[in-house]
Scaffold this active site. Structure first.
Site, PDB file in Angstrom:
ATOM      1  N   CYS A 115       9.233   9.664  34.611  1.00 19.04           N
ATOM      2  CA  CYS A 115       8.870   8.778  35.748  1.00 19.04           C
ATOM      3  C   CYS A 115      10.125   8.158  36.148  1.00 19.04           C
ATOM      4  O   CYS A 115      10.282   7.646  37.412  1.00 19.04           O
ATOM      5  CB  CYS A 115       7.894   7.508  35.211  1.00 19.04           C
ATOM      6  N   HIS A 263       7.927   2.575  40.918  1.00 19.38           N
ATOM      7  CA  HIS A 263       7.456   3.590  40.374  1.00 19.38           C
ATOM      8  C   HIS A 263       6.158   3.205  40.455  1.00 19.38           C
ATOM      9  O   HIS A 263       5.627   2.134  39.810  1.00 19.38           O
ATOM     10  CB  HIS A 263       8.147   4.227  39.282  1.00 19.38           C
ATOM     11  N   ASN A 293      -0.674   8.225  39.567  1.00 12.70           N
ATOM     12  CA  ASN A 293       0.851   8.162  39.078  1.00 12.70           C
ATOM     13  C   ASN A 293       1.344   9.614  39.242  1.00 12.70           C
ATOM     14  O   ASN A 293       0.712  10.584  38.647  1.00 12.70           O
ATOM     15  CB  ASN A 293       0.632   7.768  37.581  1.00 12.70           C
TER      16      ASN A 293
HETATM   17  O1  UT7 Z   1       4.477   6.111  34.548  1.00 14.38           O
HETATM   18  C1  UT7 Z   1       4.987   5.941  33.212  1.00 14.38           C
HETATM   19  C2  UT7 Z   1       4.811   4.427  32.792  1.00 14.38           C
HETATM   20  N1  UT7 Z   1       3.344   4.446  32.523  1.00 14.38           N
HETATM   21  C3  UT7 Z   1       2.820   3.073  32.432  1.00 14.38           C
HETATM   22  O2  UT7 Z   1       3.590   2.254  32.701  1.00 14.38           O
HETATM   23  C4  UT7 Z   1       1.495   3.010  31.956  1.00 14.38           C
HETATM   24  C5  UT7 Z   1       1.207   1.728  31.130  1.00 14.38           C
HETATM   25  N2  UT7 Z   1      -0.127   1.456  30.550  1.00 14.38           N
HETATM   26  C6  UT7 Z   1      -1.025   1.361  31.439  1.00 14.38           C
HETATM   27  O3  UT7 Z   1      -1.096   1.545  32.498  1.00 14.38           O
HETATM   28  C7  UT7 Z   1      -2.553   0.885  30.708  1.00 14.38           C
HETATM   29  O4  UT7 Z   1      -2.135   0.616  29.316  1.00 14.38           O
HETATM   30  C8  UT7 Z   1      -3.524   1.841  30.677  1.00 14.38           C
HETATM   31  C9  UT7 Z   1      -4.030   2.199  32.168  1.00 14.38           C
HETATM   32  C10 UT7 Z   1      -3.018   3.238  30.245  1.00 14.38           C
HETATM   33  C11 UT7 Z   1      -4.655   1.688  29.818  1.00 14.38           C
HETATM   34  O5  UT7 Z   1      -5.266   0.319  30.198  1.00 14.38           O
HETATM   35  P1  UT7 Z   1      -5.500  -0.768  29.094  1.00 14.38           P
HETATM   36  O6  UT7 Z   1      -5.894  -1.950  29.755  1.00 14.38           O
HETATM   37  O7  UT7 Z   1      -4.122  -0.849  28.367  1.00 14.38           O
HETATM   38  O8  UT7 Z   1      -6.407  -0.099  28.093  1.00 14.38           O
HETATM   39  P2  UT7 Z   1      -6.450   0.553  26.449  1.00 14.38           P
HETATM   40  O9  UT7 Z   1      -5.662   1.857  26.398  1.00 14.38           O
HETATM   41  O10 UT7 Z   1      -5.948  -0.774  25.766  1.00 14.38           O
HETATM   42  O11 UT7 Z   1      -8.115   0.718  26.389  1.00 14.38           O
HETATM   43  C12 UT7 Z   1      -9.178  -0.373  26.231  1.00 14.38           C
HETATM   44  C13 UT7 Z   1     -10.306   0.501  26.281  1.00 14.38           C
HETATM   45  C14 UT7 Z   1     -10.304   1.272  24.969  1.00 14.38           C
HETATM   46  O12 UT7 Z   1     -11.863   1.248  24.403  1.00 14.38           O
HETATM   47  P3  UT7 Z   1     -12.042   0.223  23.179  1.00 14.38           P
HETATM   48  O13 UT7 Z   1     -11.030   0.942  22.195  1.00 14.38           O
HETATM   49  O14 UT7 Z   1     -11.706  -0.996  23.609  1.00 14.38           O
HETATM   50  O15 UT7 Z   1     -13.441   0.723  23.011  1.00 14.38           O
HETATM   51  C15 UT7 Z   1     -10.306   2.723  25.566  1.00 14.38           C
HETATM   52  O16 UT7 Z   1     -10.974   3.721  24.849  1.00 14.38           O
HETATM   53  O17 UT7 Z   1     -10.722   1.401  27.195  1.00 14.38           O
HETATM   54  C16 UT7 Z   1     -11.057   2.702  26.890  1.00 14.38           C
HETATM   55  N3  UT7 Z   1     -10.584   3.636  27.980  1.00 14.38           N
HETATM   56  C17 UT7 Z   1     -11.131   3.876  29.095  1.00 14.38           C
HETATM   57  N4  UT7 Z   1     -12.477   3.730  29.352  1.00 14.38           N
HETATM   58  C18 UT7 Z   1     -13.102   4.392  30.207  1.00 14.38           C
HETATM   59  C19 UT7 Z   1      -9.231   4.082  27.776  1.00 14.38           C
HETATM   60  N5  UT7 Z   1      -9.330   5.091  29.014  1.00 14.38           N
HETATM   61  C20 UT7 Z   1     -10.489   4.954  29.432  1.00 14.38           C
HETATM   62  C21 UT7 Z   1     -11.122   5.361  30.818  1.00 14.38           C
HETATM   63  N6  UT7 Z   1     -12.430   5.040  31.244  1.00 14.38           N
HETATM   64  N7  UT7 Z   1     -10.470   6.598  31.395  1.00 14.38           N
END
Ligand code: UT7
Length: 336
Positions: A115, A263, A293
């Protein structure tokens, strides 16, 4: 001796639009979750037969940038290509661009900083121009993510986020030392390398013969892994730090920023930075809604769009900033 400046910009994205609803047909996800957590509404994926690869998309973006720079391809002295999704394991796409554009046998360097790739690549190009070694450097960021994503529910935390596309810039000399690229700042923290990574087919994993013998599509190490929350927390801190570092090095304040191009990792990250620096909606350019992204391509695509829309004017202060896998992060401060 000289500063460098961006003389020309271009971008290319594949035609095929993939909506959140379409993804919800192949994995357990939904439009509301994706929009709420990331801001993404749709992204572009290459499609079979469209001829798009990381290199060819980069070449298309580069042709536009070269034309807008008002130079001939033979005026390019050096190529820097940033990607995490090269066409081949080796050689990297830099030489393929040299071949496909029919440029003379100039040097071609591949940058592997995910990134932050475009920011790192700009920094390299800037040093070559500042030193007087090269006059015009072609910088490309391009990614073809869609062929390498786990499109099952297992991969949903990563696969809904990434999109395909390319952006390019031609950097040339700026005689006025108060204009052009004023500074670049780069960082890394390898301690967290595996928190956002794709482990295979790295040679460090195991012997190549073993990989060929038991190449298992269920092996998760062939897909990108991201510890989303951990990456998010680090991103907001490092983005802020490195923007401040760049501003301070030039005796500037956040209130001096006219346009911030972050980014495009997550709309919530961009909004956090916007709030932290007290910037208006017009002072931060976001397009993650349309493209997801696109890693090394995200800044040059966004920069090109902002410029095309007349949102960047001569004399304005433009800040580029990135954070990602490595971890690596960096900023570029430009007086346009
Ligand atoms: O470009 C390089 C740098 N990248 C970044 O800076 C990305 C940084 N991180 C993020 O943008 C976020 O952490 C994400 C968008 C990747 C994830 O969002 P989050 O709010 O941190 O969600 P999470 O990973 O904590 O997941 C929450 C819940 C989980 O379910 P449980 O365990 O609460 O039941 C996941 O399994 O959401 C679930 N989940 C989804 N649900 C529906 C994860 N992916 C999905 C999905 N659709 N695509």
């Amino acid at each position: 001796m000289y500063n460098s400046k961006i003389k020309g910009l271009g971008y290319f994205v594949p035609e095929h639009v993939v909506t959140n609803d379409e993804l919800s047909k192949v994995m357990d996800t939904n439009d509301a979750w994706i929009q709420e957590r990331t801001g993404i509404m749709e992204r572009r994926h290459v499609s079979k037969g469209d001829g798009n690869t990381t290199t060819t998309m980069g070449v298309k973006a580069a042709k536009i940038a070269i034309e807008r720079a008002g130079i001939d391809k033979d005026d390019i002295d050096f190529i820097v290509f940033a990607t995490l999704s090269p066409d081949y394991y080796f050689p990297g796409p830099g030489v393929l661009v040299q071949r496909d554009l029919g440029i003379k046998t100039v040097g071609a360097l591949d940058v592997r900083n995910q990134c932050s790739g475009f920011v790192y690549a700009i920094s390299v190009a800037d040093q070559y121009i500042k030193s007087g070694m090269y006059k015009n450097v072609l910088v490309i960021g391009s990614e073809l993510h869609s062929h390498g994503l786990d499109m099952s529910t297992r991969g949903r935390g990563v696969s809904v986020i990434f999109g395909d596309g390319a952006g390019a810039a031609v950097l040339g000399r700026e005689e006025d030392s108060t204009k052009g690229i004023l500074s670049t700042h780069l960082h890394s923290e390898g301690q967290h390398a595996e928190e956002l990574s794709l482990i295979a087919p790295g040679m460090g994993k195991r012997w190549v013969t073993d990989i060929i013998a038991d190449n298992d599509p269920n092996d998760e190490s062939y897909y990108p892994y991201m510890n989303g929350q951990f990456v998010f927390k680090n991103a907001v801190v490092r983005f802020s730090e490195v923007i401040m570092e760049g501003l301070a090095a030039n005796g500037l304040q956040p209130s001096d920023i006219d346009m911030l191009i972050p980014h495009q990792a997550n709309l919530r990250i961009s909004q956090f930075i916007q709030k932290k620096f007290g910037l208006s909606d017009d002072q931060v350019y976001n397009n993650i809604m349309k493209y997801g992204n696109t890693t090394a391509a995200s800044i040059p695509i966004a920069l090109t769009e902002a410029w095309e829309q007349g949102k960047i004017k001569s004399g304005e202060l433009v800040v580029l900033a990135a954070f990602g896998s490595g971890f690596t992060w960096g900023s570029v401060i430009i007086r346009w």
